[in-house]
Design an enzyme around this catalytic site. Structure first.
Site, short mmCIF file in Angstrom:
data_model
loop_
_atom_site.label_atom_id
_atom_site.label_comp_id
_atom_site.label_asym_id
_atom_site.label_seq_id
_atom_site.Cartn_x
_atom_site.Cartn_y
_atom_site.Cartn_z
CB CYS A 116 56.01 -45.74 129.93
SG CYS A 116 57.79 -45.58 130.12
CB CYS A 132 61.19 -14.75 133.42
SG CYS A 132 60.24 -15.71 132.22
#
Length: 259
Positions: free
Chosen positions: A220, A74
């Site tokens: 959730c 990177c």
């Protein structure tokens, strides 16, 4: 909170009349940090005590590691992350013109790996992907969230908002029923926060690990007994984009700590 407790708590909330508060006004917005006790706050505040920083340190090593068919790291393209990545995560999910849709920071990392390094994508919730995400996002810590300002993102933000407001599952609950209408109340002893994603990926004590916002959203959704989405699904990306856009101006905390 485990799944059984989450379902029981959600069922109790469903029996409580909604305050019909609507979306939270900017002057009332609060980070999940403000709902925590002093011990958890102290853990987040001290980098030597914050377990999420171990992932960020691993991410720094991965940032500089050459790999793939191109033999690149990177850092070969982006240089010192402390400069080149400053403020980047605060703008994600961001619109990708080539794909014609928004991508999350995790998806961007994998696109960069495949296109520039010739390396295979990292699996969602893998330690390496979480570590790189945490390292990149940590460079924006303390900076204001700025996601959602691209006009091309507007339909995706609206899709995310519709999903946030949509009741679903056997418990017939929407995200908004907890996080807009009943914040600062308690479920099974835990405070209901406003769902501002200021610190992802974050270390959740319940998980004993770092985890992405998508992991939390999926948890959730499962808690209200609804059909979940796969990691990377357009619905989860839209939800993440909506949540980040409505947290605009709030400060990044990655890697945050939560109960």
């Amino acid at each position: 909170m485990n799944l059984v407790r989450a379902i029981a708590a959600a069922a109790l909330l469903a029996a409580v009349p909604s305050l019909l508060a609507g979306e939270i006004s900017p002057d009332q917005r609060r980070s999940g940090y403000s709902f925590m006790g002093p011990d958890s706050k102290a853990m987040q505040d001290d980098d030597t005590s914050n377990p999420g920083m171990l992932f960020a340190l691993d991410g720094e090593a991965l940032w500089n590691k050459k790999l793939g068919n191109a033999g690149k790291a990177c850092a070969d393209c982006h240089g010192d992350a402390r400069e080149s990545m400053k403020g980047v995560a605060a703008r994600y999910p961001a619109f990708d013109k080539a794909l014609g849709r928004p991508v999350t920071i995790e998806q961007r990392i994998n696109l960069e790996r495949m296109q520039r390094e010739g390396a295979p994508p990292l699996a969602y919730e893998s330690r390496d992907l979480l570590a790189l995400s945490a390292f990149v996002a940590n460079q924006s810590r303390g900076m204001p969230i700025a996601a959602g300002d691209n006009p091309e993102l507007k339909p995706f933000i609206e899709k995310g908002r519709a999903l946030f407001m949509q009741r679903e599952g056997q418990l017939n609950l929407a995200c908004a029923n907890c996080h807009d209408d009943n914040w600062d109340k308690r479920l099974a002893g835990s405070p209901v926060t406003q769902a501002h994603p200021t610190g992802y990926p974050l270390y959740r004590l319940e998980w004993q690990s770092l985890g992405s916002l998508e992991r939390r959203l999926r948890s959730c959704i499962t808690g209200v007994r609804a059909q979940g989405y796969d990691y990377g699904a357009p619905e989860l990306v839209a939800l993440e984009l909506y949540l980040m856009s409505r947290a605009r101006g709030m400060k990044m905390e990655t890697p945050a700590v939560r109960p």
